[in-house]
Motif scaffolding. Structure first.
Motif, PDB file in Angstrom:
ATOM      1  N   GLY A  10      61.470  35.373  37.465  1.00 31.60           N
ATOM      2  CA  GLY A  10      60.747  34.260  38.080  1.00 31.60           C
ATOM      3  C   GLY A  10      60.142  34.662  39.410  1.00 31.60           C
ATOM      4  N   TRP A  11      60.865  35.476  40.149  1.00 29.11           N
ATOM      5  CA  TRP A  11      60.349  35.966  41.440  1.00 29.11           C
ATOM      6  C   TRP A  11      59.130  36.861  41.237  1.00 29.11           C
ATOM      7  N   ASP A  12      59.213  37.710  40.198  1.00 32.71           N
ATOM      8  CA  ASP A  12      58.083  38.601  39.904  1.00 32.71           C
ATOM      9  C   ASP A  12      56.842  37.800  39.522  1.00 32.71           C
ATOM     10  N   ARG A  13      57.064  36.742  38.716  1.00 31.17           N
ATOM     11  CA  ARG A  13      55.912  35.927  38.311  1.00 31.17           C
ATOM     12  C   ARG A  13      55.283  35.230  39.512  1.00 31.17           C
ATOM     13  N   ARG A  14      56.140  34.705  40.390  1.00 30.86           N
ATOM     14  CA  ARG A  14      55.609  34.043  41.581  1.00 30.86           C
ATOM     15  C   ARG A  14      54.882  35.034  42.483  1.00 30.86           C
ATOM     16  N   LEU A  15      55.434  36.238  42.598  1.00 25.32           N
ATOM     17  CA  LEU A  15      54.800  37.258  43.430  1.00 25.32           C
ATOM     18  C   LEU A  15      53.454  37.676  42.851  1.00 25.32           C
ATOM     19  N   THR A  16      53.409  37.841  41.523  1.00 24.91           N
ATOM     20  CA  THR A  16      52.154  38.204  40.868  1.00 24.91           C
ATOM     21  C   THR A  16      51.128  37.089  41.035  1.00 24.91           C
ATOM     22  N   LYS A  17      51.597  35.854  40.889  1.00 23.83           N
ATOM     23  CA  LYS A  17      50.696  34.712  41.059  1.00 23.83           C
ATOM     24  C   LYS A  17      50.125  34.676  42.469  1.00 23.83           C
ATOM     25  N   GLN A  18      50.972  34.928  43.457  1.00 17.75           N
ATOM     26  CA  GLN A  18      50.517  34.922  44.842  1.00 17.75           C
ATOM     27  C   GLN A  18      49.506  36.038  45.098  1.00 17.75           C
ATOM     28  N   ARG A  19      49.778  37.178  44.485  1.00 15.34           N
ATOM     29  CA  ARG A  19      48.846  38.294  44.655  1.00 15.34           C
ATOM     30  C   ARG A  19      47.475  37.971  44.032  1.00 15.34           C
ATOM     31  N   LEU A  20      47.518  37.388  42.833  1.00 16.42           N
ATOM     32  CA  LEU A  20      46.264  37.017  42.177  1.00 16.42           C
ATOM     33  C   LEU A  20      45.517  35.958  42.995  1.00 16.42           C
ATOM     34  N   GLU A  21      46.264  35.017  43.554  1.00 12.76           N
ATOM     35  CA  GLU A  21      45.636  33.995  44.392  1.00 12.76           C
ATOM     36  C   GLU A  21      45.026  34.619  45.647  1.00 12.76           C
ATOM     37  N   LEU A  22      45.737  35.607  46.208  1.00 12.56           N
ATOM     38  CA  LEU A  22      45.217  36.290  47.390  1.00 12.56           C
ATOM     39  C   LEU A  22      43.943  37.061  47.047  1.00 12.56           C
ATOM     40  N   VAL A  23      43.961  37.756  45.912  1.00 17.13           N
ATOM     41  CA  VAL A  23      42.767  38.492  45.478  1.00 17.13           C
ATOM     42  C   VAL A  23      41.607  37.532  45.262  1.00 17.13           C
ATOM     43  N   ALA A  24      41.891  36.410  44.601  1.00 19.39           N
ATOM     44  CA  ALA A  24      40.843  35.417  44.348  1.00 19.39           C
ATOM     45  C   ALA A  24      40.282  34.872  45.651  1.00 19.39           C
ATOM     46  N   THR A  25      41.173  34.611  46.618  1.00 21.38           N
ATOM     47  CA  THR A  25      40.728  34.075  47.901  1.00 21.38           C
ATOM     48  C   THR A  25      39.832  35.076  48.636  1.00 21.38           C
ATOM     49  N   VAL A  26      40.254  36.346  48.618  1.00 21.88           N
ATOM     50  CA  VAL A  26      39.464  37.381  49.287  1.00 21.88           C
ATOM     51  C   VAL A  26      38.099  37.524  48.617  1.00 21.88           C
ATOM     52  N   ILE A  27      38.098  37.553  47.288  1.00 27.83           N
ATOM     53  CA  ILE A  27      36.829  37.693  46.564  1.00 27.83           C
ATOM     54  C   ILE A  27      35.918  36.506  46.840  1.00 27.83           C
ATOM     55  N   LEU A  28      36.475  35.306  46.828  1.00 29.79           N
ATOM     56  CA  LEU A  28      35.687  34.105  47.101  1.00 29.79           C
ATOM     57  C   LEU A  28      35.093  34.143  48.511  1.00 29.79           C
ATOM     58  N   ALA A  29      35.907  34.555  49.477  1.00 31.21           N
ATOM     59  CA  ALA A  29      35.439  34.593  50.869  1.00 31.21           C
ATOM     60  C   ALA A  29      34.322  35.621  51.038  1.00 31.21           C
ATOM     61  N   VAL A  30      34.542  36.820  50.504  1.00 32.69           N
ATOM     62  CA  VAL A  30      33.532  37.881  50.637  1.00 32.69           C
ATOM     63  C   VAL A  30      32.262  37.495  49.901  1.00 32.69           C
ATOM     64  N   ALA A  31      32.414  36.938  48.690  1.00 27.77           N
ATOM     65  CA  ALA A  31      31.241  36.549  47.896  1.00 27.77           C
ATOM     66  C   ALA A  31      30.455  35.442  48.587  1.00 27.77           C
ATOM     67  N   ALA A  32      31.167  34.505  49.208  1.00 31.86           N
ATOM     68  CA  ALA A  32      30.476  33.415  49.907  1.00 31.86           C
ATOM     69  C   ALA A  32      29.643  33.956  51.064  1.00 31.86           C
ATOM     70  N   LEU A  33      30.243  34.860  51.848  1.00 25.91           N
ATOM     71  CA  LEU A  33      29.501  35.458  52.960  1.00 25.91           C
ATOM     72  C   LEU A  33      28.333  36.309  52.458  1.00 25.91           C
ATOM     73  N   ALA A  34      28.593  37.068  51.393  1.00 26.11           N
ATOM     74  CA  ALA A  34      27.545  37.930  50.846  1.00 26.11           C
ATOM     75  C   ALA A  34      26.393  37.106  50.279  1.00 26.11           C
ATOM     76  N   THR A  35      26.719  35.979  49.651  1.00 23.40           N
ATOM     77  CA  THR A  35      25.675  35.103  49.107  1.00 23.40           C
ATOM     78  C   THR A  35      24.781  34.575  50.218  1.00 23.40           C
ATOM     79  N   THR A  36      25.416  34.151  51.297  1.00 24.18           N
ATOM     80  CA  THR A  36      24.655  33.646  52.438  1.00 24.18           C
ATOM     81  C   THR A  36      23.767  34.731  53.040  1.00 24.18           C
ATOM     82  N   PHE A  37      24.324  35.919  53.192  1.00 25.29           N
ATOM     83  CA  PHE A  37      23.582  37.024  53.804  1.00 25.29           C
ATOM     84  C   PHE A  37      22.408  37.446  52.935  1.00 25.29           C
ATOM     85  N   SER A  38      22.641  37.648  51.642  1.00 22.63           N
ATOM     86  CA  SER A  38      21.562  38.106  50.762  1.00 22.63           C
ATOM     87  C   SER A  38      20.487  37.033  50.617  1.00 22.63           C
ATOM     88  N   GLY A  39      20.898  35.771  50.594  1.00 24.06           N
ATOM     89  CA  GLY A  39      19.907  34.691  50.542  1.00 24.06           C
ATOM     90  C   GLY A  39      19.066  34.649  51.806  1.00 24.06           C
TER      91      GLY A  39
END
Length: 219
Positions: A10-39
């Motif tokens: 259960g701890w491993d699943r929660r840790l994996t979930k947190q990591r995936l959420e962190l990756v998603a958050t980072v990707i969303l943040a970078v993509a949002a900034l990149a979208t604004t910049f390229s536009g």
């Protein structure tokens, strides 16, 4: 399965979930900034393209006016020259002198060079001073220079258009990244989330490569 193993799983699943959420958050943040910049870059290059096209159009108009002026001068030189020849032909020396002193400086240079070839007895001489290489109209050179500037400015506008298109394409990549990263949050099944985040990461890399390959502008 032992209680300890279940807790660890259960701890491993929660840790994996947190990591995936962190990756998603980072990707969303970078993509949002990149979208604004390229536009933003696409918008700036669009403005440059529009300005260059307008300048090129104005330069072509000015070049056309200079070409018209050159043709008018050429016709005026030809008319005075023909009148001079006619006066000479009928022996009207005073009338011939009247026209002779009215030769424009640019025509005068070509006329003197033409006369030096003895055109009355030299069949190889050009038919008139206007056919001499010495006959150069300053306004015609100005027209050529303006035309060259117009072509160069138009080419710059075309380059700006291609840069704008590239940044727009990068914006589409980043928009797709935002979509896949956001959708991944909807899935609880980790493999699905990982696949969607992988697609988002590839889109982010692709958009970043396109952006990095284009020149930047401040407008």
């Amino acid at each position: 399965m032992a209680v300890g193993d279940q807790a660890q799983s259960g701890w491993d699943r929660r840790l994996t979930k947190q990591r995936l959420e962190l990756v998603a958050t980072v990707i969303l943040a970078v993509a949002a900034l990149a979208t604004t910049f390229s536009g933003y870059q696409a918008s700036l290059w669009d403005g440059i393209q529009s300005t260059d096209y307008s300048k090129a159009s104005a330069l072509r108009t000015e070049a056309a006016q200079k070409h018209t002026e050159a043709n008018q001068l050429r016709l005026a030189d030809l008319s005075v020259f023909e009148s001079y020849l006619e006066a000479q032909a009928i022996g009207a020396d005073e009338l011939a002198r009247f026209y002779r002193v009215r030769f424009r400086e640019e025509f005068e240079i070509a006329f003197n060079a033409w006369e030096s070839l003895q055109p009355r007895t030299n069949p190889d001489a050009p038919p008139s001073p206007l056919a001499m290489p010495d006959y150069q109209l300053a306004v015609e050179q100005q027209a050529r220079d303006l035309t060259a500037r117009a072509e160069s400015t138009f080419a710059a506008g075309q380059d700006a258009n291609s840069y704008s298109d590239a940044f727009t394409l990068a914006t589409l990549f980043f928009a797709a990244v935002l979509f896949f990263a956001a959708v991944s949050e909807r899935f609880s099944h980790r493999p699905y989330r990982a696949v969607l985040l992988g697609i988002a990461a590839l889109g982010l890399i692709g958009g970043a490569i396109i952006t990095a390959s284009q020149p930047l502008t401040t407008g």
